[in-house]
Scaffold this active site. Structure first.
Site, PDB file in Angstrom:
ATOM      1  N   GLY A  79      36.393  65.280  -0.411  1.00 43.27           N
ATOM      2  CA  GLY A  79      35.530  66.673   0.122  1.00 43.27           C
ATOM      3  C   GLY A  79      34.186  66.589   0.187  1.00 43.27           C
ATOM      4  N   SER A  80      33.538  65.655   0.588  1.00 43.19           N
ATOM      5  CA  SER A  80      31.985  65.357   0.684  1.00 43.19           C
ATOM      6  C   SER A  80      31.599  66.232   1.827  1.00 43.19           C
ATOM      7  CB  SER A  80      31.619  63.932   0.598  1.00 43.19           C
ATOM      8  OG  SER A  80      32.151  63.306   1.816  1.00 43.19           O
TER       9      SER A  80
END
Length: 238
Positions: free
Chosen positions: A76-77
């Protein structure tokens, strides 16, 4: 009246006397330029269908090696723009003809040696020669003295950075950050590592241009205008 055209005297005299010569004898039939594929099709199990499938596979492999490459988002960066499981198309020709990565580009790179033995996807914040600082009095990242408004792509609720830094990006390298700053391991986390958290341009695989899967997320990834007013520094090409 008989309307059929009658031969003139010239017509009669121009006709050759005696039987017309035979046309040139035909030599052996020329081999078709497609004879080899046809023979391969006859030899392969499944015939031409199998041959067509193999040629399509070969084309896709060449396309993947030289032009575009699919990449699945592993974390989810880069939310909220890129979600876990999204598949993007990486343009491998974007930086092959003299153009270099620009501030705001989303790039995929090989992190071996600096980030880890994997491919990573991050946003370019600084290019060679840039002075990148966090943060100014309003909590914004500054590039070459100009504050950058990242609100259009920064994950809601995230600050530009909770880690202060003040770096000059060496020529031939990039300073990269994830859009979901609180969930991203990026240049900030490797400032004390070999390479100082910078990504060599030579390790960039390409620029992510499209989200192609799932179909509901189909989107072209545009370079945000937040970096448009950042002045170039000596040696910078952004």
């Amino acid at each position: 009246m008989d309307t059929e055209a009658q031969p003139t005297e010239r017509d009669r005299s121009s006709r050759p006397h005696g039987p017309e010569p035979d046309s040139e004898p035909q030599g052996p039939e020329e081999r078709s330029r497609f004879a080899l594929p046809s023979r391969l099709g006859d030899w392969l199990p499944g015939g031409r269908i199998t041959l067509t499938a193999l040629l399509c596979l070969l084309f896709l492999l060449l396309l993947n090696a030289c032009v575009v490459q699919p990449f699945q988002i592993p974390s989810g960066s880069m939310e909220q723009g890129l979600r876990i499981g999204d598949r993007v198309l990486v343009n491998k020709l974007a930086y092959r003809f003299g153009a270099g990565p620009r501030r705001g580009d989303v790039v995929v790179f090989d992190g071996t040696g600096g980030f880890g033995n994997a491919d990573y996807i991050k946003r370019v914040v600084g290019v060679g020669g840039d002075h990148v600082v966090c943060c100014d009095r309003k909590g914004r990242i500054e590039v070459n003295g100009r504050p950058v408004d990242e609100s259009a792509f920064l994950y809601p609720g995230d600050r530009p950075s909770t880690v202060p830094f003040d770096v000059v990006v060496p020529d031939g390298t990039l300073f990269v950050l994830g859009d979901h700053r609180s969930a991203s391991s990026d240049s900030r986390d490797h400032l004390g590592s070999p390479g100082g958290g910078m990504v060599p341009v030579d390790e960039v695989i390409g620029r992510a241009d499209w989200i192609v899967w799932p179909a509901a997320h189909l989107t072209r990834l545009e370079r945000p205008g937040a970096y448009a007013r950042v002045p170039a520094s000596d040696g910078a090409h952004g």
